[in-house]
Design an enzyme around this catalytic site. Structure first.
Site, PDB file in Angstrom:
ATOM      1  N   ASP A  30      -4.045   0.867  -3.261  1.00 31.10           N
ATOM      2  CA  ASP A  30      -4.751   0.381  -2.073  1.00 31.10           C
ATOM      3  C   ASP A  30      -6.095   1.080  -1.916  1.00 31.10           C
ATOM      4  OD1 ASP A  30      -3.543   2.808  -1.555  1.00 31.10           O
ATOM      5  OD2 ASP A  30      -2.182   2.042  -0.045  1.00 31.10           O
ATOM      6  N   ASN A  71       6.577   4.669   9.150  1.00 27.38           N
ATOM      7  CA  ASN A  71       7.035   3.368   9.674  1.00 27.38           C
ATOM      8  C   ASN A  71       7.589   2.469   8.557  1.00 27.38           C
ATOM      9  OD1 ASN A  71       4.792   2.511   8.304  1.00 27.38           O
ATOM     10  ND2 ASN A  71       3.674   1.749  10.083  1.00 27.38           N
ATOM     11  N   HIS A 108       6.076   1.779   5.623  1.00 28.09           N
ATOM     12  CA  HIS A 108       5.120   1.056   4.772  1.00 28.09           C
ATOM     13  C   HIS A 108       5.064   1.637   3.368  1.00 28.09           C
ATOM     14  CE1 HIS A 108       1.713   3.879   6.219  1.00 28.09           C
ATOM     15  NE2 HIS A 108       1.663   3.957   4.905  1.00 28.09           N
ATOM     16  N   GLU A 138       1.981  -2.782   6.003  1.00 25.98           N
ATOM     17  CA  GLU A 138       2.539  -2.369   7.289  1.00 25.98           C
ATOM     18  C   GLU A 138       3.705  -3.283   7.667  1.00 25.98           C
ATOM     19  OE1 GLU A 138       1.653   0.368   8.369  1.00 25.98           O
ATOM     20  OE2 GLU A 138      -0.497   0.630   8.705  1.00 25.98           O
TER      21      GLU A 138
HETATM   22  C1  GLP Z   1      -0.749   6.085   3.116  1.00 21.28           C
HETATM   23  C2  GLP Z   1      -0.755   5.399   1.757  1.00 21.28           C
HETATM   24  C3  GLP Z   1       0.628   5.212   1.219  1.00 21.28           C
HETATM   25  C4  GLP Z   1       1.430   6.478   1.405  1.00 21.28           C
HETATM   26  C5  GLP Z   1       1.586   6.778   2.857  1.00 21.28           C
HETATM   27  C6  GLP Z   1       2.375   8.052   3.132  1.00 21.28           C
HETATM   28  O1  GLP Z   1      -0.867   5.247   4.182  1.00 21.28           O
HETATM   29  N1  GLP Z   1      -1.439   4.145   1.744  1.00 21.28           N
HETATM   30  O2  GLP Z   1       0.547   4.832  -0.153  1.00 21.28           O
HETATM   31  O3  GLP Z   1       2.691   6.337   0.810  1.00 21.28           O
HETATM   32  O4  GLP Z   1       0.325   6.900   3.448  1.00 21.28           O
HETATM   33  O5  GLP Z   1       1.524   9.142   3.061  1.00 21.28           O
HETATM   34  P1  GLP Z   1       2.010  10.618   2.861  1.00 21.28           P
HETATM   35  O6  GLP Z   1       2.586  10.671   1.507  1.00 21.28           O
HETATM   36  O7  GLP Z   1       0.759  11.441   2.971  1.00 21.28           O
HETATM   37  O8  GLP Z   1       2.987  10.888   3.927  1.00 21.28           O
END
Ligand code: GLP
Length: 263
Positions: free
Chosen positions: A66, A138, A140, A145
Site C-alpha cells: 500500500d 481493527n 485491517h 479497512e
Molecule cells: C498500517 C499498514 C498495515 C499494517 C498495520 C499495522 O496501517 N498499512 O500494513 O499491518 O498498519 O501496523 P503495525 O504493524 O505498526 O501495528
C-alpha cells in the site's frame, strides 16, 4: 490456516523469516512486503540471514501492499521509502525490482490508472509467492479497512480515523496523516500463493481472534485469510491471548515439528 504460537516478538520474526528463506532458496520468486512495526522482526532476521548465511534476494521481485496518496516515493514518510529504509537497502534485492503503488498524484483518474497498472504488474510478474502481512487493531490488512470487499483489488481507500491516529507517530506534530491511500485489495492478497501474517502484542489480540476464529466478514478484513488456500498466522503470546482453540493449535504445531509436515 496454520497457527504458529511463539513466546516472543523476536521468535515471530524468526518463524516468518524461515518461511521466506525456504521459498527464496528454492529459486526466483515474488515477495509481498508490508510496512508497519509488525514485520520489523521479520526484516531484522532476513537481513541477518543475508549478512551471516548468504541468503540472497538478487533473484527476487517485491511488491509492497500500500501507499499513502500524495506522497512522493522519495518522501521519507512514504511506504516505499520506509520499506527501503527498513529492509530493501540492507539486502541485495535490486531497487528496480521493488514495486509499490504510485500514489503520488492525488488526481482520482491518475490513482485509478495507477491501481490498475499495479494489478497488471503483479500479474505479469507471475503473482506473489509469499505475502507478508501485519494486522491493524481493527482487523485491517494492507489498508483494507473494515467494510472492504473480500473480492477487492488494488484501489483507492479512505483511512479510518483510528488508523490515521495509529500511524500519526510516523508524521511530524504539525503534519497531517493522509486521508487516502492506494492498497492491494483483499482479493489481491487472497491470490498470493502463501500469506504469512505476523502479530505481536495485546493490542492486536482482539483483531487476531476475530480474524482466526470469528466469521469471515468484511467487518474484519483479515478474516479473508480463512478463505486463503495457504495462510500462516504467526503470533507472540500476547497477540494469541484471546484465541479459544490454543490447545489444538499447539497440538498441531507439535505434530508439525515432529513430522515436518508443513513448510
Ligand atoms: C498500517 C499498514 C498495515 C499494517 C498495520 C499495522 O496501517 N498499512 O500494513 O499491518 O498498519 O501496523 P503495525 O504493524 O505498526 O501495528
Amino acid at each position: 490456516m496454520r497457527l504458529v504460537l511463539c513466546e516472543s516478538a523476536a521468535e515471530t520474526g524468526q518463524a516468518a523469516a524461515a518461511i521466506f528463506a525456504a521459498r527464496i532458496e528454492r529459486g526466483p520468486c515474488v515477495l509481498g512486503l508490508a510496512t508497519g512495526s509488525s514485520p520489523l522482526p521479520v526484516y531484522r532476521e532476513l537481513i541477518r540471514r543475508h549478512r551471516e548465511a548468504d541468503l540472497s534476494f538478487a533473484e527476487c521481485v517485491a511488491f509492497t501492499l500500500d501507499e499513502y496518496v500524495g506522497l512522493q516515493p522519495v518522501d521519507a514518510r512514504s511506504y516505499r521509502a520506509t520499506i527501503r529504509d527498513e529492509f530493501v537497502d540492507h539486502v541485495d534485492l535490486p531497487v528496480a525490482a521493488l514495486h509499490s503503488p504510485d500514489a503520488a498524484d492525488p488526481d482520482p483518474q491518475a490513482l485509478h490508472r495507477a491501481a490498475t497498472a499495479y494489478e497488471e504488474t503483479i500479474r505479469l510478474a507471475g503473482g506473489i509467492d509469499v505475502q507478508l502481512l501485519g494486522i491493524g487493531a481493527n482487523g485491517h490488512i494492507g489498508f483494507n479497512e473494515p467494510s472492504s470487499s473480500l473480492a477487492s483489488r488494488t484501489r483507492i481507500k479512505a483511512l479510518t480515523q483510528q488508523t490515521r491516529e495509529d500511524n500519526a507517530r510516523f508524521f511530524g506534530e504539525d503534519e497531517t496523516v493522509p486521508k487516502l491511500c492506494l492498497t492491494q485489495g483483499l482479493g489481491t492478497i487472497r491470490d498470493s500463493r502463501h500469506a504469512v501474517l505476523v502479530a505481536q502484542g495485546a493490542k492486536k489480540a482482539d483483531a487476531v481472534a476475530a480474524a482466526v476464529e470469528g466469521p469471515v466478514s468484511a467487518a474484519c478484513p483479515a478474516s479473508v485469510l480463512q478463505m486463503h488456500p495457504h495462510a500462516t498466522v504467526i503470533l507472540d503470546a500476547a497477540a494469541a491471548s484471546r484465541l479459544r482453540n490454543v490447545d489444538y493449535y499447539r497440538h498441531v504445531q507439535r505434530l508439525n515439528d515432529e513430522l515436518g509436515l508443513l513448510p
